[in-house]
Write an enzyme that holds these catalytic residues in place. Structure first.
Site, PDB file in Angstrom:
ATOM      1  N   ASP A  39     -26.423  94.173  -2.363  1.00  0.00           N
ATOM      2  CA  ASP A  39     -26.293  94.672  -0.986  1.00  0.00           C
ATOM      3  C   ASP A  39     -24.943  95.341  -0.736  1.00  0.00           C
ATOM      4  OD1 ASP A  39     -25.112  92.115  -1.332  1.00  0.00           O
ATOM      5  OD2 ASP A  39     -25.112  91.750   0.825  1.00  0.00           O
ATOM      6  N   GLU A  58     -25.077  89.096  -0.113  1.00  0.00           N
ATOM      7  CA  GLU A  58     -23.769  88.519  -0.457  1.00  0.00           C
ATOM      8  C   GLU A  58     -22.751  88.732   0.653  1.00  0.00           C
ATOM      9  OE1 GLU A  58     -19.637  88.915  -2.399  1.00  0.00           O
ATOM     10  OE2 GLU A  58     -20.776  90.302  -1.182  1.00  0.00           O
TER      11      GLU A  58
HETATM   12 ZN   LIG Z   1     -18.385  92.829  -3.305  1.00  0.00          ZN
END
Ligand SMILES: [Zn+2]
Length: 386
Positions: A90, A151
């Site tokens: 992401d 993340e």
């Molecule tokens: Zn990163």
């Protein structure tokens, strides 16, 4: 015949091909929880390189489009312990309409989007690195990719990872702003603290004498709270104050929240306790009360300087003519979560700058060196274990 500049695999990293691959990946839209297009790309690209891929179900916990991707390459020598490379799929914001601009050897966006070098740079470098290894024909052990989703908001994909799907025990995560050669061996413990401060609500014109301002209690508590740099390995911050309804109402409650980070679990706990105690004391003095909740973010890690992951990356960096340097960070990363779940890994610099902003950039040199170091690590891991 051209003189061999590197050992064989890193030499096969093709600058033009890696640059084009990075630009292609940067244009694939994949903000947190919406990584489907990136996953689709990898579903094609990884099997072409000889990987078998599986996804876990992590996304079901946060309504994402797709789970974490785990990809396995047998290598040429199954007796070598597998080595994993990890990054996140992401980006922090959408990259729709991204137009990369190259100026003086540095890649930027056109200033209207982020670049997403965090961390498409690693993804591109991994793909080119493994391609170089295969094309060079060198023997190598099994390679695994651990590619997480979601993340950026707080390592969420890694927290929900199905670790039973990962066969490797050791690996690297290129995801830091230091130039290639940066080796981060140490990361912090981190926890949040939620202080729900209660006084007594009242109307200033009707029953003010019954009022006990939760704001004043919280203010007194905060005035006695040690915040900022607590010592050389501990940070504390209050980042949220939430409360109040009307300007005519003495506030009966307020939520104060913050977080602590420290390389030492003991110091982390001590600081959290201090924050709780000063707020309890302020409440006690004025007849209020405090409900306290702690929320663990992640555990710290501390990889020894003489660990095989450390010595392998130091040697590999020198082999591709970059300077290895050992460091530590008070930032959190997937590295914290993976180490906490039984894997051993360290964070490596790939040199992106100004991430999470429209000024984000990465030098072509760092991008290419990330590809070369990936290839060299695979080669040196084999040399160490054969
Ligand atoms: Zn990163």
């Amino acid at each position: 015949m051209t003189k061999k500049q590197f050992t064989s695999a890193a030499e096969e990293v093709k600058e033009e091909r890696l640059l084009n691959l990075f630009l292609e990946l940067a244009k694939i839209n994949g903000p947190s929880t919406k990584e489907q297009l990136v996953a689709e790309y990898l579903k094609k690209a990884l099997p072409e390189l000889g990987f078998t891929i599986v996804f876990d179900e992590a996304h079901e916990n946060f309504n994402g489009e797709v789970g974490n991707l785990i990809a396995w390459h047998e290598g040429t020598d199954a007796s070598i312990p597998p080595l994993f490379f990890s990054t996140h799929m992401d980006t922090v914001l959408p990259t729709e309409g991204l137009k990369p601009v190259i100026k003086d050897g540095v890649i930027y966006s056109d200033g209207t989007t982020i670049l997403g070098a965090d961390d498409r740079a690693a993804l591109a470098a991994y793909l080119e690195g493994i391609r170089a290894v295969i094309e060079s024909g060198i023997p190598h052990g099994p390679i695994e990719f651990v590619l997480t989703v979601n993340e950026q908001p707080g390592l969420v994909g890694a927290k929900y990872m199905d670790y039973s799907k990962i066969k490797s025990k050791a690996g690297y995560i290129f995801d830091s702003s230091g130039d290639v050669g940066q080796i981060i061996l140490k990361g912090p413990y981190s926890s949040r603290i939620w202080l729900e401060v209660e006084g007594n609500a009242a109307h200033i014109a009707l029953n003010a004498d019954e009022g006990n301002s939760a704001f004043l209690i919280a203010a007194n508590g905060l005035l006695n709270m040690k915040l900022g740099t607590i010592d050389e390995e501990t940070l504390a911050n209050i980042g949220i104050i939430n409360g109040g309804e009307l300007t005519s109402i003495i506030p009966g409650s307020v939520t104060v929240a913050g977080e602590v980070r420290s390389f030492s679990k003991e110091k982390l706990d001590r600081q959290l306790k201090h924050m709780e105690e000063v707020m309890q004391e302020a409440a006690r003095k004025s007849g209020g009360k405090v409900n306290v909740r702690f929320e663990k973010k992640y555990s710290g890690f501390d990889i020894p300087k003489d660990h095989i992951l450390t010595s392998t990356v130091e040697r590999s960096a020198r082999n591709i003519h970059v300077n290895p340097y050992l460091t530590e960070t008070l930032g959190g990363a997937d590295t914290n979560i993976l180490n906490e779940n039984g894997l051993t890994c360290i964070t490596l610099g790939n040199g992106f700058q100004n991430i999470h902003s429209f000024r984000e950039c990465i030098s072509i040199e760092n991008l290419i060196n990330t590809g070369r170091l990936t290839a060299e690590l695979i080669e040196q891991w084999y040399e160490t274990h054969k």
